[in-house]
Design an enzyme around this catalytic site. Structure first.
Site, PDB file in Angstrom:
ATOM      1  N   PRO A  48       0.803  -1.228   0.000  1.00  0.00           N
ATOM      2  CA  PRO A  48       0.000   0.000   0.000  1.00  0.00           C
ATOM      3  C   PRO A  48       0.833   1.275   0.000  1.00  0.00           C
ATOM      4  O   PRO A  48       0.495   2.239  -0.691  1.00  0.00           O
ATOM      5  CB  PRO A  48      -0.825  -0.128   1.283  1.00  0.00           C
ATOM      6  CG  PRO A  48      -0.936  -1.603   1.528  1.00  0.00           C
ATOM      7  CD  PRO A  48       0.365  -2.168   1.057  1.00  0.00           C
ATOM      8  N   ASN A  81      -8.247 -10.325  -7.114  1.00  0.00           N
ATOM      9  CA  ASN A  81      -9.627  -9.895  -6.890  1.00  0.00           C
ATOM     10  C   ASN A  81      -9.935  -9.506  -5.449  1.00  0.00           C
ATOM     11  O   ASN A  81     -10.845  -8.705  -5.207  1.00  0.00           O
ATOM     12  CB  ASN A  81     -10.588 -11.004  -7.314  1.00  0.00           C
ATOM     13  CG  ASN A  81     -10.502 -11.318  -8.789  1.00  0.00           C
ATOM     14  OD1 ASN A  81     -10.051 -10.487  -9.580  1.00  0.00           O
ATOM     15  ND2 ASN A  81     -10.916 -12.512  -9.170  1.00  0.00           N
ATOM     16  N   TYR A 131     -13.971 -17.670  -8.112  1.00  0.00           N
ATOM     17  CA  TYR A 131     -14.040 -16.379  -8.784  1.00  0.00           C
ATOM     18  C   TYR A 131     -15.031 -15.455  -8.079  1.00  0.00           C
ATOM     19  O   TYR A 131     -14.703 -14.333  -7.681  1.00  0.00           O
ATOM     20  CB  TYR A 131     -14.417 -16.531 -10.254  1.00  0.00           C
ATOM     21  CG  TYR A 131     -14.717 -15.204 -10.918  1.00  0.00           C
ATOM     22  CD1 TYR A 131     -13.694 -14.284 -11.138  1.00  0.00           C
ATOM     23  CD2 TYR A 131     -16.008 -14.858 -11.283  1.00  0.00           C
ATOM     24  CE1 TYR A 131     -13.951 -13.051 -11.713  1.00  0.00           C
ATOM     25  CE2 TYR A 131     -16.280 -13.623 -11.865  1.00  0.00           C
ATOM     26  CZ  TYR A 131     -15.254 -12.726 -12.067  1.00  0.00           C
ATOM     27  OH  TYR A 131     -15.530 -11.492 -12.638  1.00  0.00           O
ATOM     28  N   LYS A 135     -14.203 -12.063  -5.842  1.00  0.00           N
ATOM     29  CA  LYS A 135     -14.776 -10.777  -6.228  1.00  0.00           C
ATOM     30  C   LYS A 135     -15.619 -10.204  -5.092  1.00  0.00           C
ATOM     31  O   LYS A 135     -15.607  -8.981  -4.853  1.00  0.00           O
ATOM     32  CB  LYS A 135     -15.616 -10.922  -7.494  1.00  0.00           C
ATOM     33  CG  LYS A 135     -14.823 -11.191  -8.761  1.00  0.00           C
ATOM     34  CD  LYS A 135     -13.901 -10.029  -9.137  1.00  0.00           C
ATOM     35  CE  LYS A 135     -14.640  -8.812  -9.611  1.00  0.00           C
ATOM     36  NZ  LYS A 135     -13.715  -7.724 -10.043  1.00  0.00           N
TER      37      LYS A 135
END
Length: 308
Positions: A48, A81, A131, A135
């Site tokens: 970050p 993700n 997936y 997400k």
């Protein structure tokens, strides 16, 4: 207005960049791992603080995160993700806390739908695989960040440039290879699922509206076509656009696990209309015509190169 787009080289990202560059007074910066990027960023592995330093140099008024992985193992999906949006939010809190964040989520976060009942943003989430789960984790990171942020939960994008990693792009590539003769055969898996398809250019328009909308937005907005379309109909319509005269054969045993687990999906897009004044402007037929026009042009170009 300074707008940073992450994942700008992807399918959605490319269309988003094109639309944002048309905004009056907008200066669009590209973020990613490419040496040509304006902002060097690898959300899957970067820290970050490093990203915050890069963001500070751009001083964005808005950040659009189109970066995401649709395939790969669970680790890759989680890194891109889930971890990626969390890193981005941490960097924004440090370097540009007043910037608006528009993050592209996925309708796969909802999981299996109930036939006849389009799901709203307040509907339960129950992703059927890694997936959708990753997400969803990314969406949670964004909505809990405390930033001026909105997640656009996108249905199944379709239109020009659709990649072969998704069904429409894969079918277009197969049609280009199959030819138009009556003896041609297109072999696919199970096509019995229903999906909510939305033109990729309409998705880009929703992003532009979300970037420029005044005041805070709802944390999540569904961006879809608003209809559950049989995948079988999509394939047939695309085949017609391609002038395909052969046979389409469904081989059930070769169908995707996801289609078996999620047989019906449709998003309620009422909230996006209320918050953004957005609604899809292109029919599925028009999207597939544009997809085939682009895919056919690439195929003819490749044939021309091979013939030299």
């Amino acid at each position: 207005m300074h707008i940073l787009v992450l994942g700008a080289t992807g399918y959605l990202g490319g269309h988003v960049v094109e639309r944002l560059r048309a905004l009056p007074g907008a200066r669009v910066f590209l973020g990613g791992r490419s040496p040509a990027a304006d902002v060097t960023a690898d959300l899957a592995s970067g820290r970050p603080r490093e990203l915050a330093a890069a963001l500070a140099r751009v001083a964005p008024d808005a950040v659009v995160n189109c970066a995401g992985a649709t395939g790969g193992d669970a680790v890759t999906l989680a890194e891109v993700n889930a971890r990626g949006p969390a890193v981005l939010c941490a960097a924004l809190r440090e370097a540009a806390p007043r910037a608006r964040l528009v993050h592209l989520g996925s309708a796969a976060e909802y999981g299996p739908g109930t036939p006849g009942r389009p799901v709203t943003e307040s509907g339960a989430t129950g992703p059927a695989g890694p997936y959708g789960a990753t997400k969803l984790a990314g969406t949670v990171a964004v909505t809990a960040s405390g930033l001026d942020a909105v997640v656009l939960r996108v249905g199944n994008p379709v239109g020009p440039g659709a990649p072969p990693t998704g069904l429409p792009g894969r079918v277009a590539a197969l049609l280009a290879d199959a030819g138009r003769g009556p003896e041609a055969t297109l072999r696919l898996g199970d096509l019995s699922a229903y999906r909510d398809f939305v033109d990729v250019r309409d998705v880009a328009e929703a992003v532009a509206l979300a970037v420029t909308a005044p005041g805070p937005l709802p944390p999540v907005l569904n961006i879809g076509g608003g209809d559950a379309v049989p995948v079988r109909d999509l394939v047939r319509t695309l085949a017609d656009a391609a002038g395909f005269r052969g046979r389409i054969v469904e081989e059930g045993a070769g169908g995707s696990t996801r289609s078996a687990d999620v047989s019906w999906q449709c998003s309620d897009i009422t909230a996006a209309r209320a918050a953004l004044g957005w609604r899809p402007s292109r029919s599925l037929g028009a999207s597939l015509e544009a997809l085939w026009a682009a895919a056919g042009a690439r195929s003819r170009s490749a044939e021309g190169v091979a013939a030299r």
